[in-house]
Design a protein around this motif. Structure first.
Motif, PDB file in Angstrom:
ATOM      1  N   GLY A  93       0.971  -1.158   0.020  1.00 37.67           N
ATOM      2  CA  GLY A  93      -0.079  -0.032  -0.123  1.00 37.67           C
ATOM      3  C   GLY A  93       0.841   1.111   0.008  1.00 37.67           C
ATOM      4  N   VAL A  94       0.338   2.166   0.483  1.00 35.77           N
ATOM      5  CA  VAL A  94       0.824   3.646   0.171  1.00 35.77           C
ATOM      6  C   VAL A  94       0.664   4.315   1.872  1.00 35.77           C
ATOM      7  CG1 VAL A  94       1.151   6.011  -0.510  1.00 35.77           C
ATOM      8  CG2 VAL A  94       0.915   4.024  -2.216  1.00 35.77           C
ATOM      9  N   GLN A  95       1.713   4.469   2.323  1.00 34.02           N
ATOM     10  CA  GLN A  95       1.345   5.187   3.405  1.00 34.02           C
ATOM     11  C   GLN A  95       1.088   6.876   3.524  1.00 34.02           C
ATOM     12  OE1 GLN A  95       5.374   6.122   5.801  1.00 34.02           O
ATOM     13  NE2 GLN A  95       4.203   5.422   7.879  1.00 34.02           N
ATOM     14  N   VAL A  96       0.194   7.343   4.195  1.00 34.08           N
ATOM     15  CA  VAL A  96      -0.307   8.728   4.047  1.00 34.08           C
ATOM     16  C   VAL A  96       0.049   9.238   5.516  1.00 34.08           C
ATOM     17  CG1 VAL A  96      -2.187  10.165   3.723  1.00 34.08           C
ATOM     18  CG2 VAL A  96      -2.013   7.917   2.499  1.00 34.08           C
ATOM     19  N   GLN A  97       0.865  10.327   5.551  1.00 32.16           N
ATOM     20  CA  GLN A  97       1.406  10.774   6.774  1.00 32.16           C
ATOM     21  C   GLN A  97       1.365  12.308   6.863  1.00 32.16           C
ATOM     22  OE1 GLN A  97       5.987  10.864   7.342  1.00 32.16           O
ATOM     23  NE2 GLN A  97       5.447   9.269   8.830  1.00 32.16           N
ATOM     24  N   GLN A  98       0.884  12.798   8.197  1.00 32.95           N
ATOM     25  CA  GLN A  98       0.792  14.081   8.575  1.00 32.95           C
ATOM     26  C   GLN A  98       2.296  14.810   7.998  1.00 32.95           C
ATOM     27  OE1 GLN A  98       0.838  14.760  12.556  1.00 32.95           O
ATOM     28  NE2 GLN A  98       0.688  16.986  12.576  1.00 32.95           N
ATOM     29  N   MET A  99       2.216  15.930   7.392  1.00 31.26           N
ATOM     30  CA  MET A  99       3.457  16.474   7.078  1.00 31.26           C
ATOM     31  C   MET A  99       4.018  17.557   7.961  1.00 31.26           C
ATOM     32  SD  MET A  99       4.371  18.547   3.476  1.00 31.26           S
ATOM     33  CE  MET A  99       6.037  19.311   3.074  1.00 31.26           C
ATOM     34  N   LEU A 100       5.173  17.169   8.734  1.00 31.77           N
ATOM     35  CA  LEU A 100       5.589  18.318   9.747  1.00 31.77           C
ATOM     36  C   LEU A 100       6.272  19.436   9.011  1.00 31.77           C
ATOM     37  CD1 LEU A 100       7.048  15.659  11.942  1.00 31.77           C
ATOM     38  CD2 LEU A 100       4.832  16.422  12.063  1.00 31.77           C
ATOM     39  N   ALA A 101       6.233  20.641   9.438  1.00 30.09           N
ATOM     40  CA  ALA A 101       7.029  21.722   9.034  1.00 30.09           C
ATOM     41  C   ALA A 101       7.507  22.483  10.224  1.00 30.09           C
ATOM     42  CB  ALA A 101       6.032  22.563   8.183  1.00 30.09           C
ATOM     43  N   GLY A 102       8.595  23.213   9.966  1.00 36.33           N
ATOM     44  CA  GLY A 102       9.098  23.948  11.094  1.00 36.33           C
ATOM     45  C   GLY A 102      10.272  23.228  11.814  1.00 36.33           C
ATOM     46  N   GLY A 103      10.923  24.051  12.874  1.00 35.94           N
ATOM     47  CA  GLY A 103      11.641  23.340  13.780  1.00 35.94           C
ATOM     48  C   GLY A 103      13.255  22.867  12.718  1.00 35.94           C
ATOM     49  N   GLN A 104      13.996  22.252  13.377  1.00 30.28           N
ATOM     50  CA  GLN A 104      15.465  21.856  12.818  1.00 30.28           C
ATOM     51  C   GLN A 104      15.381  20.039  12.430  1.00 30.28           C
ATOM     52  OE1 GLN A 104      18.436  23.505  12.057  1.00 30.28           O
ATOM     53  NE2 GLN A 104      18.839  21.374  11.361  1.00 30.28           N
ATOM     54  N   GLU A 105      15.800  19.964  11.371  1.00 27.34           N
ATOM     55  CA  GLU A 105      15.737  18.484  10.875  1.00 27.34           C
ATOM     56  C   GLU A 105      17.073  17.913  11.543  1.00 27.34           C
ATOM     57  OE1 GLU A 105      15.140  17.402   7.069  1.00 27.34           O
ATOM     58  OE2 GLU A 105      13.678  18.878   6.627  1.00 27.34           O
ATOM     59  N   VAL A 106      17.006  16.881  12.275  1.00 25.06           N
ATOM     60  CA  VAL A 106      18.124  16.052  12.774  1.00 25.06           C
ATOM     61  C   VAL A 106      17.816  14.511  12.500  1.00 25.06           C
ATOM     62  CG1 VAL A 106      18.501  17.849  14.610  1.00 25.06           C
ATOM     63  CG2 VAL A 106      17.106  15.720  15.150  1.00 25.06           C
TER      64      VAL A 106
END
Length: 690
Positions: free
Chosen positions: A112-125
């Protein structure tokens, strides 16, 4: 927190039963939830219509990703679409992702295909874990996204990591300032990140079959931390754990091996030039006072000692047997040692795994396990233990006692250790060859030396770690963290976490071994340089930076106090440049002041050879001042760099023999030795980190 181990075990067992080496996105979500690792709202759609419905319920924008056991790197397969803002776009994305995945790997199973809340902002680590061949499970932290592999700004700790370990990781990357908030950006929630690191490290420690794990990216904000993508690689056939007896058993057997009352030499010889002859000579001429039993098939006496055909014929107890026979005879002789209940065998012979004879080495290990005999070697030079005047080796004898224990796998390195120790009069408690490490290894030696009253410092030359020094040592991996498994940073970080001082060269190791025991424990981080030459002061300052030493910012009152003793054209501050034309009293007065002031914790002396203050005059004055302060209860680390003609060599040795590590013609080595002492003190928690 309470972890749901049962839920993780069920997921891993399902993957194992299916013959898979990785988890799908929903499965990865399940283990994250079981270990308190925050992830976005998500679900899996089986068709385009479900994708549209799921995306609408989660709330736009969303990210959609392929779910397939065979497609681990989703982006490479065209299996990721971000920023989807409508139900129609979700349907289109579903169809596109599935089509791309089939083109990428036609035989892939698509769940299948995962549908995921898109996160925004902050720092990517990134927070990850990897299985290292030397250290086992490690947890990693660094900048996220593709930057982790481009910049390699990442730090590692042994798993499971403590909260303190995890917080220290946030400060250990080059980009640490970004996490604190720069140019008006929001600082990340450090506690949330530390908790996620702790949870990941505990997960991989609890389940060894998780060989690699990536949370990348993790979006870190002031409110918390959420893992946007999870990648889990499995290995259900990990390398078997190395044989490790209990600590009590190791200590008991190693004490008998290293401090024997009776030694058998299997292959003893009266013929000069034979290894068995050299070992006998070293034992006898080295002053060993215990019983020595030569073992020889036909001789009745060797070098004044009664000889026996087998260790089984010896009437008394034997603590250790030293083997000086060809490899093909070792297994039988070792069996006889086992039947005699000898606890240790020192295997000098080569011709085992190092030459490709793996089966031969496995055979002797099996014999040793059967009878409970610990093996040192094979393919070694033997060992020295000076408190017992024991030279169980065919190499040169050595009898300069000290409190430093050293080990190496290589015979050549072992002899370099002997030569340096003799030349510098360093003195050792032990020098041990480990060779192939079929059984006894560095861990066994650490366990023994830790409780040995004759040893204060342990130095080990570890050939096993060489592969990690360059990118050539890195192995292919399935995750971003795994791709960095050969990163030399692993060794720096793990050693620092464990309180181990890493020497970058053999000479560094030997200099540290000699100098560290002489230096008293520093009470703090404030280091002051007093020098007779401005150029030396600059180089010494640079060396302080290289060795993580903190040059003290000079308080006005202390600056004024130093200026009373130096000429107007000198320079106070730090370094304190007294200039080369000053009489001996200037060195004496400034060094005394540096020792007396409690705000100064260590001194680095830079001497410049002049006729006004000759080298030996300088050396004797420095020893005199240090001894005067010691009589008053003032003890601080002092090291010295001497620049000048050949007379500075004698002066350096005089200083060293009186407790001041000093080096002619070098500004780097004395500071490196002081830096090593400071790393030890910080690792032991005796002074704060900087």
């Amino acid at each position: 927190m309470a972890y749901d181990k049962t839920a993780v075990r069920k997921i891993l067992d399902q993957a194992k039963a299916a013959g898979r080496s990785s988890l799908t996105a929903p499965e990865a979500k399940g283990i994250c939830e079981a270990y308190g690792i925050a992830i976005p709202k998500e679900g899996v759609a089986a068709n385009a219509a479900e994708a549209a419905k799921l995306a609408s319920s989660i709330g736009f924008p969303v990210v959609m990703k392929i779910v397939s056991p065979q497609i681990l790197h989703k982006t490479e397969a065209g299996g990721v679409v971000v920023g989807i803002k409508s139900a129609e776009a979700a349907q289109e994305a579903f169809n596109s992702i599935v089509a791309n995945a089939r083109r990428y790997k036609s035989d892939a199973t698509i769940d299948g295909v995962q549908v995921q809340q898109m996160l925004a902002g902050g720092q990517e680590v990134i927070i990850g874990a990897v299985t290292d061949p030397a250290f086992g499970k490690l947890v990693a932290f660094g900048l996220g996204g593709v930057l982790v592999e481009v910049l390699k700004d990442i730090t590692f700790r042994l798993a499971p990591a403590t909260r303190e370990d995890s917080l220290s990781m946030l400060d250990s990357i080059a980009a640490a300032e970004i996490l604190r908030g720069v140019r008006g950006s929001e600082a990340v929630n450090r506690e949330a990140l530390a908790t996620m690191i702790v949870n990941v490290s505990q997960l991989v420690a609890d389940f060894p079959e998780i060989s690699e794990l990536d949370l990348n990216p993790v979006f870190a904000t002031g409110k918390g931390a959420t893992a946007a993508d999870v990648r889990v690689v499995l290995d259900f056939k990990p390398q078997p754990a190395r044989y490790r007896p209990s600590q009590e058993e190791i200590v008991r057997q190693m004490n008998r091996i290293m401090k024997p009352d009776a030694v058998a030499v299997i292959g003893a010889s009266a013929e000069t030039g034979k290894i068995g002859n050299s070992i006998m000579k070293n034992l006898i001429n080295g002053g060993y006072q215990g019983a020595i039993y030569p073992i020889h098939p036909s001789a009745t006496e060797i070098m004044g000692k009664k000889a026996y055909k087998s260790v089984k014929d010896v009437p008394g107890v034997i603590d250790v047997a030293v083997f000086a026979i060809p490899a093909k005879f070792v297994a039988q002789a070792l069996t006889e040692c086992g039947e005699k209940k000898i606890p240790g065998a020192v295997l000098i012979p080569s011709g085992f795994a190092e030459t490709g004879n793996v089966a031969g080495q496995e055979e002797i290990v099996a014999v040793a396990r059967k009878y409970g005999v610990r093996l040192m070697g094979p393919n070694i030079y033997g060992f020295y233990y000076t408190p017992k005047h024991l030279c169980a080796t065919f190499c040169t004898a050595y009898d300069v006692k000290g409190t430093t224990a050293l080990s190496s796998q290589s015979g050549g390195i072992g002899m370099a250790i002997v030569g340096y120790s003799r030349s510098t009069k360093m003195g050792v408690s032990a020098i041990v060859g480990l060779g192939n490490k079929a059984d006894i290894d560095e861990d066994d030696l650490l366990t023994f030396f830790e409780q040995d009253d004759n040893t204060q410092i342990i130095c080990q030359h570890l050939e096993d770690l060489k592969a990690g020094r360059t990118s050539m040592g890195a192995r292919a991996a399935s995750s971003h963290t795994g791709a960095l498994a050969g990163n030399d940073k692993i060794y720096d970080d793990v050693f620092k976490q464990s309180g181990v001082i890493r020497a970058r060269s053999l000479r560094d190791m030997l200099d540290f071994a000699r100098g560290i025991p002489l230096l008293p424990q520093p009470a703090g981080n404030n280091v002051v340089i007093i020098t007779g030459a401005g150029g030396s002061g600059v180089l010494l300052s640079d060396a302080c930076v290289d060795n993580q030493l903190s040059l003290m910012s000079m308080p006005p009152d202390l600056d004024a106090a130093f200026r009373k003793f130096i000429p107007p054209f000198g320079a106070a501050g730090n370094p304190i440049d007294i200039t080369g034309g000053e009489p001996p009293t200037t060195y004496q007065n400034t060094v005394r002041l540096g020792l007396e002031d409690p705000r100064i914790h260590a001194l680095i002396l830079g001497y410049w050879h002049t006729i006004i203050t000759p080298p030996m005059v300088f050396a004797r004055l420095m020893v005199e001042v240090v001894e005067q302060m010691k009589a008053k209860g003032i003890v601080k680390p002092v090291v010295a760099s001497l620049a000048g003609d050949v007379e500075v060599e004698e002066a350096s040795e005089y200083l060293y023999q009186h407790g001041i590590p000093a080096y002619a013609y070098s500004t780097e080595i004395p500071v490196a030795v002081l830096g090593a002492k400071y790393r030890w003190a910080r690792g032991a928690g005796l002074i704060p980190a900087i």
